[in-house]
Enzyme design. Sequence first.
Site, PDB file in Angstrom:
ATOM      1  N   ARG A 291      32.356  40.288  27.545  1.00  0.00           N
ATOM      2  CA  ARG A 291      33.052  41.455  28.129  1.00  0.00           C
ATOM      3  C   ARG A 291      32.118  42.647  28.348  1.00  0.00           C
ATOM      4  NH1 ARG A 291      35.182  37.808  28.787  1.00  0.00           N
ATOM      5  NH2 ARG A 291      37.101  36.934  27.973  1.00  0.00           N
TER       6      ARG A 291
ATOM      7  N   CYS B  58      44.055  43.610  27.856  1.00  0.00           N
ATOM      8  CA  CYS B  58      43.842  43.594  26.407  1.00  0.00           C
ATOM      9  C   CYS B  58      43.167  44.890  25.968  1.00  0.00           C
ATOM     10  CB  CYS B  58      42.979  42.397  26.022  1.00  0.00           C
ATOM     11  SG  CYS B  58      43.926  40.875  26.053  1.00  0.00           S
TER      12      CYS B  58
ATOM     13  N   GLU C  62      38.247  47.083  24.012  1.00  0.00           N
ATOM     14  CA  GLU C  62      37.723  46.499  25.251  1.00  0.00           C
ATOM     15  C   GLU C  62      38.005  47.447  26.414  1.00  0.00           C
ATOM     16  OE1 GLU C  62      39.173  43.571  28.531  1.00  0.00           O
ATOM     17  OE2 GLU C  62      39.040  42.442  26.658  1.00  0.00           O
TER      18      GLU C  62
HETATM   19  N1  EPU Z   1      48.583  34.869  19.843  1.00  0.00           N
HETATM   20  C1  EPU Z   1      49.497  35.282  18.914  1.00  0.00           C
HETATM   21  N2  EPU Z   1      50.094  36.512  19.051  1.00  0.00           N
HETATM   22  C2  EPU Z   1      49.790  37.345  20.080  1.00  0.00           C
HETATM   23  C3  EPU Z   1      48.835  36.919  21.034  1.00  0.00           C
HETATM   24  C4  EPU Z   1      48.233  35.683  20.890  1.00  0.00           C
HETATM   25  O1  EPU Z   1      49.806  34.578  17.953  1.00  0.00           O
HETATM   26  O2  EPU Z   1      50.384  38.423  20.147  1.00  0.00           O
HETATM   27  C5  EPU Z   1      47.986  33.544  19.706  1.00  0.00           C
HETATM   28  C6  EPU Z   1      48.466  32.629  20.833  1.00  0.00           C
HETATM   29  O3  EPU Z   1      49.688  32.017  20.537  1.00  0.00           O
HETATM   30  C7  EPU Z   1      47.330  31.643  20.952  1.00  0.00           C
HETATM   31  C8  EPU Z   1      46.095  32.452  20.566  1.00  0.00           C
HETATM   32  O4  EPU Z   1      46.570  33.597  19.854  1.00  0.00           O
HETATM   33  O5  EPU Z   1      47.476  30.603  20.026  1.00  0.00           O
HETATM   34  C9  EPU Z   1      45.278  32.895  21.768  1.00  0.00           C
HETATM   35  O6  EPU Z   1      46.091  33.661  22.652  1.00  0.00           O
HETATM   36  P1  EPU Z   1      45.722  33.850  24.207  1.00  0.00           P
HETATM   37  O7  EPU Z   1      45.643  32.535  24.877  1.00  0.00           O
HETATM   38  O8  EPU Z   1      46.640  34.866  24.775  1.00  0.00           O
HETATM   39  O9  EPU Z   1      44.243  34.393  24.162  1.00  0.00           O
HETATM   40  P2  EPU Z   1      43.630  35.754  23.631  1.00  0.00           P
HETATM   41  O10 EPU Z   1      42.343  35.381  22.990  1.00  0.00           O
HETATM   42  O11 EPU Z   1      44.589  36.547  22.835  1.00  0.00           O
HETATM   43  C10 EPU Z   1      42.299  36.096  25.832  1.00  0.00           C
HETATM   44  C11 EPU Z   1      41.826  37.274  26.635  1.00  0.00           C
HETATM   45  C12 EPU Z   1      42.889  37.710  27.635  1.00  0.00           C
HETATM   46  C13 EPU Z   1      43.273  36.539  28.504  1.00  0.00           C
HETATM   47  C14 EPU Z   1      43.810  35.433  27.619  1.00  0.00           C
HETATM   48  C15 EPU Z   1      44.270  34.197  28.389  1.00  0.00           C
HETATM   49  C16 EPU Z   1      40.310  38.740  25.412  1.00  0.00           C
HETATM   50  C17 EPU Z   1      40.181  39.926  24.546  1.00  0.00           C
HETATM   51  N3  EPU Z   1      41.547  38.392  25.747  1.00  0.00           N
HETATM   52  O12 EPU Z   1      43.354  36.548  24.972  1.00  0.00           O
HETATM   53  O13 EPU Z   1      42.289  38.714  28.442  1.00  0.00           O
HETATM   54  O14 EPU Z   1      44.251  36.925  29.471  1.00  0.00           O
HETATM   55  O15 EPU Z   1      42.736  35.058  26.709  1.00  0.00           O
HETATM   56  O16 EPU Z   1      43.274  33.307  28.613  1.00  0.00           O
HETATM   57  O17 EPU Z   1      39.322  38.133  25.795  1.00  0.00           O
HETATM   58  C18 EPU Z   1      41.934  41.011  29.014  1.00  0.00           C
HETATM   59  O18 EPU Z   1      40.738  40.752  29.035  1.00  0.00           O
HETATM   60  O19 EPU Z   1      42.389  42.124  29.337  1.00  0.00           O
HETATM   61  C19 EPU Z   1      42.849  39.965  28.554  1.00  0.00           C
HETATM   62  C20 EPU Z   1      44.115  40.220  28.317  1.00  0.00           C
END
Ligand code: EPU
Length: 286
Positions: free
Chosen positions: A158, A207, A281
Site C-alpha cells: 500500500r 479501509c 492506510e
Molecule cells: N473479517 C472479519 N471481520 C471484519 C472484516 C473481515 O472477521 O469486519 C474477516 C473476514 O471474514 C475474512 C478475513 O477477515 O475471513 C479477511 O477479510 P477480507 O477478505 O475483507 O480482507 P481484508 O484483509 O480485511 C483486504 C483489503 C481490502 C480489500 C479486501 C478484499 C487491506 C487493508 N484491505 O481486506 O481493501 O477490499 O481485502 O480483497 O488491504 C482498501 O484497501 O481500502 C480495502 C478495503
Amino acid sequence: MDEALKNHTTLRVGGMPRQFFYPHNVFELQKTLKEARDYYVLGGGSNILAEDTYLSKPVLKLSSMPIYLDIYKEEQDVVYVKATANVTKQGLLQFCMKKGLTGGEFLAGIPGNLGGGWAMNAGTQLGDFASLTEELIVLNSQAETKVYSKEDLSFDYRKLTLKEGELIYSGILKFKKANQEDIHNKVKEIIQRRNAMQPVTQANCGCIFKNPFVDGKRESAGKLIEMAGLKKMQIGAARVSEKHANFIVNLGGATSRNIFDLISHVKEAVKKQFSVTLEEEVQIWT
Ligand code: EPU
C-alpha cells in the site's frame, strides 16, 4: 462550485483547500507545478480523510486534464496498456473486459482513479498496482518529465515511494489475453463478494487501516477490530461499519473530528486487547 473537500471525497468530510488548481492541459499542469510546489493531489477522493478546517496546502485535481487509455503494444499474448492517471480504475477494468485482458480483475469495485492506485499501490489479496505496472511517467516540481521502469519503482505494501514533489502523470500496465467470459465471471464474483462484505452504499473511504503484521503474516485489521467488539461503535455521525470493521461510514454530517476520535478509540482498543498497533492506510490531509 463549492470547493470544500467534503464535496470531492467519498467520505464526504473535509474543509476548504488553501487554493484549488484544475489544470486543463499539460502546459497548465506544468505552470501549476512550478507555482504550487507543495500540494495535495486529488484523484477520485476515495482514500482521503481531510480536516474540516482550511487545509495547509493547495489541492491539485487532474480530472479536467485530457484522458488517455489505449493499447500501447502487443507481444503474442501479452498486451501493454497506456493510461493517464485520471482514468478511473473501473474505466481501466471495463477496457480490459472489452478487450479480453486478464490481470486487472482485482480492480473490480475499487473506487478512485489510477493515480491514487499507483500512489497507494492499491490492491487486494488478488493483486495490486505493483504487479501490473511496467512503467510510470512522472512530472517533478520543475515540471520535467521522468520515466521510471518497473525496476526503478519502489512499490511496497500500500505504498509507492517517489521523490518529493513528483506527480504521477501516466503509466504502462501489463495484461495477458484471456477468455472474455472467464474474466467477466471472475469480476462478477469479486463484485458480489465486495457487495456482501463491504458498506458499498454508505459514504466511506475504503479501509481505514493497513493490515498489520501479526506472527509474521498480514492479519485483517477488520477482523481484529471486530474481535475487539468495536463493530457499530459510533461517535457523532461516524460509525464502525457493521459489514466490515475496517471501514468507518459517515451516516450523514459526520465531522472530521468524529472520525479522528473513532480512529483513536479503535487503535487504543486493539492495542490494549491484542498488543497490535494499527497504522492508517487512509491519507490524512491537514
Ligand atoms: N473479517 C472479519 N471481520 C471484519 C472484516 C473481515 O472477521 O469486519 C474477516 C473476514 O471474514 C475474512 C478475513 O477477515 O475471513 C479477511 O477479510 P477480507 O477478505 O475483507 O480482507 P481484508 O484483509 O480485511 C483486504 C483489503 C481490502 C480489500 C479486501 C478484499 C487491506 C487493508 N484491505 O481486506 O481493501 O477490499 O481485502 O480483497 O488491504 C482498501 O484497501 O481500502 C480495502 C478495503
